[in-house]
Every structure is written in C-alpha cells, then in structure tokens.
Motif scaffolding. Structure first.
Motif, short mmCIF file in Angstrom:
data_model
loop_
_atom_site.label_atom_id
_atom_site.label_comp_id
_atom_site.label_asym_id
_atom_site.label_seq_id
_atom_site.Cartn_x
_atom_site.Cartn_y
_atom_site.Cartn_z
N SER A 74 -6.41 1.08 -1.80
CA SER A 74 -6.45 2.55 -1.82
C SER A 74 -6.12 3.08 -0.43
O SER A 74 -6.56 2.53 0.59
CB SER A 74 -7.85 3.02 -2.23
OG SER A 74 -8.14 2.63 -3.55
N GLY A 75 -5.31 4.14 -0.40
CA GLY A 75 -4.96 4.77 0.85
C GLY A 75 -3.81 4.12 1.60
O GLY A 75 -3.54 4.49 2.75
N CYS A 76 -3.11 3.19 0.95
CA CYS A 76 -2.02 2.49 1.65
C CYS A 76 -0.69 3.21 1.56
O CYS A 76 0.29 2.78 2.17
CB CYS A 76 -1.88 1.06 1.12
SG CYS A 76 -1.19 0.96 -0.54
N GLY A 77 -0.61 4.29 0.76
CA GLY A 77 0.62 5.07 0.70
C GLY A 77 1.40 4.95 -0.60
O GLY A 77 2.47 5.55 -0.73
N LEU A 254 2.22 -2.77 -0.27
CA LEU A 254 2.09 -1.86 0.87
C LEU A 254 0.69 -1.99 1.46
O LEU A 254 -0.29 -2.17 0.73
CB LEU A 254 2.34 -0.41 0.46
CG LEU A 254 3.81 0.03 0.31
CD1 LEU A 254 4.41 -0.50 -0.97
CD2 LEU A 254 3.91 1.55 0.33
N TYR A 255 0.62 -1.86 2.78
CA TYR A 255 -0.67 -1.89 3.46
C TYR A 255 -0.62 -0.95 4.66
O TYR A 255 0.29 -1.06 5.50
CB TYR A 255 -1.01 -3.32 3.91
CG TYR A 255 -2.37 -3.44 4.56
CD1 TYR A 255 -3.53 -3.19 3.82
CD2 TYR A 255 -2.50 -3.77 5.90
CE1 TYR A 255 -4.79 -3.30 4.39
CE2 TYR A 255 -3.75 -3.89 6.48
CZ TYR A 255 -4.89 -3.64 5.73
OH TYR A 255 -6.13 -3.73 6.31
N MET A 256 -1.53 0.00 4.68
CA MET A 256 -1.62 0.98 5.78
C MET A 256 -0.26 1.66 6.01
O MET A 256 0.18 1.85 7.15
CB MET A 256 -2.14 0.31 7.05
CG MET A 256 -3.56 -0.20 6.91
SD MET A 256 -4.23 -0.90 8.43
CE MET A 256 -4.34 0.58 9.46
N GLY A 257 0.40 2.01 4.93
CA GLY A 257 1.64 2.76 5.01
C GLY A 257 2.87 1.95 5.34
O GLY A 257 3.95 2.51 5.49
N GLN A 258 2.73 0.62 5.42
CA GLN A 258 3.85 -0.23 5.77
C GLN A 258 4.18 -1.17 4.61
O GLN A 258 3.29 -1.60 3.87
CB GLN A 258 3.54 -1.03 7.03
CG GLN A 258 3.27 -0.14 8.24
CD GLN A 258 2.86 -0.92 9.48
OE1 GLN A 258 2.53 -2.10 9.40
NE2 GLN A 258 2.88 -0.27 10.63
N LEU A 259 5.45 -1.48 4.47
CA LEU A 259 5.88 -2.42 3.45
C LEU A 259 5.71 -3.84 3.99
O LEU A 259 6.41 -4.25 4.91
CB LEU A 259 7.34 -2.16 3.07
CG LEU A 259 7.94 -3.11 2.03
CD1 LEU A 259 7.17 -3.00 0.71
CD2 LEU A 259 9.42 -2.80 1.81
N ILE A 260 4.80 -4.57 3.40
CA ILE A 260 4.53 -5.94 3.85
C ILE A 260 5.49 -6.93 3.21
O ILE A 260 6.06 -7.80 3.87
CB ILE A 260 3.08 -6.34 3.54
CG1 ILE A 260 2.09 -5.32 4.11
CG2 ILE A 260 2.78 -7.75 4.07
CD1 ILE A 260 2.17 -5.14 5.60
#
Length: 286
Positions: A74-77, A254-260
């Motif tokens: 949740s909240g990753c974008g 996605l994690y913290m708004g970044q594509l992992i």
C-alpha cells in the motif's frame, strides 16, 4: 497538465539507487519491445502531489490485449499510476508531472487533446462497486445518453452486448428495469464492468476490483478478465498475489514509487531477478 520542473522538490534518493531504478525501468521496456504492439507507454514518468514526489522516473510499456498486474505494498504508487493513465488525478489541486504517458504514440498530455475524448477510450472499474441509483438498463446506457445517443434499438443492443461481455446477461435479462442495487455484490461489480465497456473503450483499468468480493464472485471476475483481454488492454492493481499470478500476462512490482521489476508474470513469481521482488511475492515483506 503541464509539467512543473521548478516547484516540486524531489524526495531524497541516492544517485546510484535512482540511476539503477531508471535502468530497471528502461530494461523492462526494452525486453518487451517488439513482442506485442505496445498500446500504452510510460516514459521517464514522475508524479508529484504538491512538493511530494510519489512516482520516480517510471518507464514501462503495456502490450495491447494483454493483462498487466501492478503489485506492491500500500502506498507504493500503483493506483496513482493507474489514475494518471486516464488523467483522473487532474481533479486534485497542486499536482504536477515530468516525463510522458502515451497511448498509440500520442501523449495524453497533448494540449490539444480533450480529456473527455481520452476517457472515452479508457474504461475504469473501482475497488468498490459503484452502480448509479438507476435501473440495470439505465446504468449501462448512461454514457450513451449523455453523448446524445437515444435510439432505442442502439441502446438495447448495447445493453445486451455489454452484459453478455460481462457474463451477466443470463442472470439479469428478465429484470433490466429493476434497481442496480437489487444485485449481489459480485453482480454489481460485473455491472460496473459492463457499464465501463458500453462505450467500446480500448483500455480497461481495474483498481482492486475483487477486494470486496467473496471467492466465488472473485472467480467469476477473474474468468471475465481472461475473456475481456481478447478485446481490451487491461491493467489491474491488486494486493492479491495469487490473483495477479492467475489473471495477468505481465507483472510490475512497484515499491515506494519506483519500478523494481517488470517481466512476464511467470518469471516474476517463479524466478524474479531482484531479491526485493522475491521477498515481496513470497510474503517475507509487504
């Protein structure tokens, strides 16, 4: 909305980490290039709520008539990205973006593009079913009536075609004038899907469409997604790892708004390239 490169303050991120995330994004896009027609392209895309950056330099392509799942805590974008594809976030004050999102090679931020015409190409299904306080019939034809299309034969055909596509016709064909609220939760969600495709969009965005449904209703929606991808490019946000594995062709973590990581769904769940992805899909964090 035009990108504002001066006002927002980018959240702090070490240069090497940031560069690595950009490389992952571009590698994912390059891997998929040429495999299928790329219907939607996200290019070096960042997004801000006021001074707060919530998406970081995303680059990824969504193949035509495929299902792509967006997963992550949740909240990753995930939902932010989804809502930017049809510019729903334009309704929020103080937003800005950098980079671009394109559909069939044309920017959704083209100043000459009417947002209404964009949204006609993109159907949206939300987490909670939201039928209008109208009859089943009127829920389906609402967008047609708004566009001034009131010919009864066309409306009747649209209702039948849309409800059949949503696997709901046989259950409601004899009660079309009843309130949409008389339906079960699963039926209401399929009604919302039928309403979303009544205008014949090209793209279907689904934000946690099964989170409020029981397993039987969820199974029907998942079967429906498999059928709908024959006609639509589908992007689904889900927290359910099993669901993502069952319904999608591609999966983006996605994690913290970044594509992992972004790859074929089987690879993401069976042999991910990133340790962080493996930890998430195996349930060790999230």
């Amino acid at each position: 909305m035009t990108a504002n490169r001066d006002t927002p303050t980018r959240a702090a991120a070490p240069n090497d980490v940031q560069q690595r995330r950009v490389a992952v994004s571009r590698s994912a896009a390059a891997t998929l290039e040429g495999v299928n027609a790329q219907h939607i392209q996200v290019k070096d895309y960042s997004f801000f709520y006021g001074p707060t950056q919530v998406l970081f330099d995303l680059t990824m392509d969504f193949p035509e008539r495929h299902v792509t799942a967006l997963i992550g805590p949740s909240g990753c974008g995930k939902s932010t990205l989804l809502r930017n594809i049809n510019r729903m976030n334009d309704l929020i004050d103080g937003i800005s973006h950098q980079g671009d999102i394109q559909i069939d090679g044309s920017s959704i931020y083209d100043p000459y593009l009417e947002v209404i015409s964009l949204r006609k190409r993109i159907g949206m299904v939300f987490q909670k079913s939201n039928p209008f306080p109208k009859s089943i019939y009127e829920n389906i034809v609402y967008s047609l009536r708004v566009a001034g299309r009131n010919k009864k034969s066309e409306l009747d055909e649209t209702v039948e075609t849309s409800l059949k596509a949503a696997a709901l016709w046989d259950e409601v064909k004899d009660r079309l004038q009843e309130s949409a609220f008389s339906l079960s939760g699963g039926q209401m969600q399929r009604l919302c899907i039928a309403r979303a495709i009544a205008n014949r969009p090209e793209i279907l965005l689904m934000d946690e469409p099964c989170s409020a449904l029981d397993p039987i209703a969820t199974g029907k929606i998942e079967d429906l997604i498999h059928d709908l991808k024959k006609e639509y490019t589908i992007i689904i946000v889900t927290h359910n790892m099993q669901q993502a594995a069952r319904v999608s062709d591609k999966t983006a973590f996605l994690y913290m708004g970044q594509l992992i990581e972004y790859d074929e769904t089987e690879k993401i769940f069976m042999k991910p390239s990133e340790a962080q992805t493996e930890a998430y899909v195996s349930g060790r964090f999230g």
